[in-house]
Design a protein around this motif. Structure first.
Motif, mmCIF file in Angstrom:
data_model
loop_
_atom_site.group_PDB
_atom_site.id
_atom_site.type_symbol
_atom_site.label_atom_id
_atom_site.label_comp_id
_atom_site.label_asym_id
_atom_site.label_seq_id
_atom_site.Cartn_x
_atom_site.Cartn_y
_atom_site.Cartn_z
ATOM 1 N N SER A 1 146.932 22.247 15.899
ATOM 2 C CA SER A 1 147.474 21.088 16.616
ATOM 3 C C SER A 1 147.792 19.928 15.666
ATOM 4 O O SER A 1 148.750 19.176 15.890
ATOM 5 N N GLY A 2 146.995 19.771 14.604
ATOM 6 C CA GLY A 2 147.255 18.692 13.657
ATOM 7 C C GLY A 2 148.596 18.845 12.962
ATOM 8 O O GLY A 2 149.307 17.858 12.736
ATOM 9 N N VAL A 3 148.954 20.099 12.619
ATOM 10 C CA VAL A 3 150.237 20.347 11.970
ATOM 11 C C VAL A 3 151.372 20.143 12.968
ATOM 12 O O VAL A 3 152.415 19.576 12.640
ATOM 13 N N VAL A 4 151.171 20.596 14.202
ATOM 14 C CA VAL A 4 152.185 20.416 15.247
ATOM 15 C C VAL A 4 152.419 18.922 15.506
ATOM 16 O O VAL A 4 153.564 18.460 15.612
ATOM 17 N N ASN A 5 151.330 18.164 15.594
ATOM 18 C CA ASN A 5 151.468 16.718 15.834
ATOM 19 C C ASN A 5 152.212 16.045 14.687
ATOM 20 O O ASN A 5 153.064 15.167 14.909
ATOM 21 N N LEU A 6 151.891 16.461 13.460
ATOM 22 C CA LEU A 6 152.604 15.905 12.311
ATOM 23 C C LEU A 6 154.088 16.247 12.395
ATOM 24 O O LEU A 6 154.948 15.376 12.208
ATOM 25 N N GLY A 7 154.377 17.525 12.673
ATOM 26 C CA GLY A 7 155.770 17.946 12.777
ATOM 27 C C GLY A 7 156.522 17.165 13.827
ATOM 28 O O GLY A 7 157.682 16.775 13.630
ATOM 29 N N ARG A 8 155.868 16.911 14.944
ATOM 30 C CA ARG A 8 156.507 16.149 16.019
ATOM 31 C C ARG A 8 156.726 14.695 15.595
ATOM 32 O O ARG A 8 157.780 14.108 15.845
ATOM 33 N N ASN A 9 155.733 14.113 14.917
ATOM 34 C CA ASN A 9 155.817 12.706 14.527
ATOM 35 C C ASN A 9 156.911 12.432 13.501
ATOM 36 O O ASN A 9 157.551 11.376 13.530
ATOM 37 N N ILE A 10 157.117 13.368 12.581
ATOM 38 C CA ILE A 10 158.095 13.117 11.520
ATOM 39 C C ILE A 10 159.485 13.639 11.864
ATOM 40 O O ILE A 10 160.439 13.425 11.117
#
Length: 321
Positions: A293-302
């Motif tokens: 989820s941390g990688v997904v959240n990062l991907g979504r944020n950037i």
């Protein structure tokens, strides 16, 4: 002016990510474990060196049927493998990305704050190497495992294969960087179970707890760095980074069964090859065993999921935007 702030880019827009990175950097002198007291290196022979449930084959009947002596030697090797993966992450993955940043190969990370953060991270990582090398050395000595050798991890091998398939230097830099970002997001969870385990060696638990203490900050550092460098990439570079970002999720989640196949053979466990072979089907769904989820959240944020490359690459792993 506070000397620690000299060289910071005060003219830059104080984005939320930059403000967070500044707070992390300013807390380093009091936060970083390298600035604290050294660990007690006392060895406790009666305690296990590793948590049995972290062995990929701990429920296999052939493993459970082994003698107590063999199981204890395997547990000790589990600790050595765990530490060597830490060394591989620090030396083969994270440190080269830090060097890329310091040498100006990553757009957006040229400022004084970014360079200070990277240097602090390198100091932390060097201290982590000392921590785990001390713990491994003591384990090898007291358990008679000085001859055990740990092969190359798939996490590193897959990254190097991906880099070898790149035609441009900037692509190799971004593959390395994506692997560093994902590894730093994942590593605190990787360390979590042992850092809270009071049934294993006190030294081993304390080693992992000290490492995790720093990595909780590093996860935020590398997330903030990603939020800083991604907008500085050109469109072609952004598309490439979006495509490669999810791949290290699978690499990190790999159960490293080839390592175990080799180590069990070194230990003379005659059933070892069968034990490992029976576990290989579980590795096909390795991504499902990690919290990405941390990688997904990062991907979504950037904005990675705003690109077709990003959506398709995450989708190949069964991860929806």
């Amino acid at each position: 002016m506070d000397a620690s702030l000299i060289g910071y880019d005060h003219h830059d827009e104080p984005s939320q990510s930059r403000q967070l990175l500044l707070r992390i950097s300013e807390s380093w002198n009091t936060r970083a474990k390298v600035r604290r007291e050294a660990l007690d290196l006392t060895f406790e022979p009666a305690r296990d060196d590793f948590l049995e449930t972290l062995l990929p084959f701990h429920q296999h009947p052939l493993y459970q049927a082994l003698s107590e002596c063999d199981r204890q030697r395997i547990l000790s090797c589990g600790w050595l493998i765990y530490n060597d993966k830490t060394v591989a992450i620090e030396t083969a993955i994270v440190t080269p990305s830090c060097n890329d940043a310091l040498e100006g190969r990553i757009p957006g990370l040229e400022g004084g704050l970014m360079r200070k953060l990277v240097c602090e991270t390198l100091v932390d990582e060097a201290y982590h190497l000392l921590l785990v090398e001390n713990a491994s050395r003591i384990t090898r000595h007291y358990r008679g495992l000085g001859d055990i050798r740990i092969p190359t991890f798939n996490l590193v091998r897959f990254m190097e294969e991906a880099k070898a398939g790149c035609s441009e230097g900037w692509q190799r830099t971004l593959v390395q960087l994506a692997t560093s970002v994902v590894s730093e997001i994942f590593v605190s969870d990787y360390l979590h179970q042992l850092s809270d385990c009071h049934t294993i060696q006190t030294l081993n638990r304390a080693t992992v707890a000290a490492h995790r203490h720093d990595e909780l900050a590093h996860s935020k550092v590398f997330t903030g760095l990603a939020e800083t460098f991604y907008p500085a990439l050109d469109r072609k570079q952004q598309a490439f980074f979006a495509e490669v970002l999810p791949k290290p999720i699978e690499w990190f989640a790999d159960m490293e069964l080839d390592i175990w196949d080799d180590v069990l053979a070194q230990l003379g466990i005659v059933q070892g090859r069968t034990i490992v072979a029976d576990c290989r089907p579980m590795n096909a769904n390795a991504v499902r065993r990690v919290d990405y989820s941390g990688v997904v959240n990062l991907g979504r944020n950037i904005g990675v999921f705003d690109t077709m490359n990003g959506r398709d690459s995450f989708g190949l792993l069964g991860i929806a935007a």
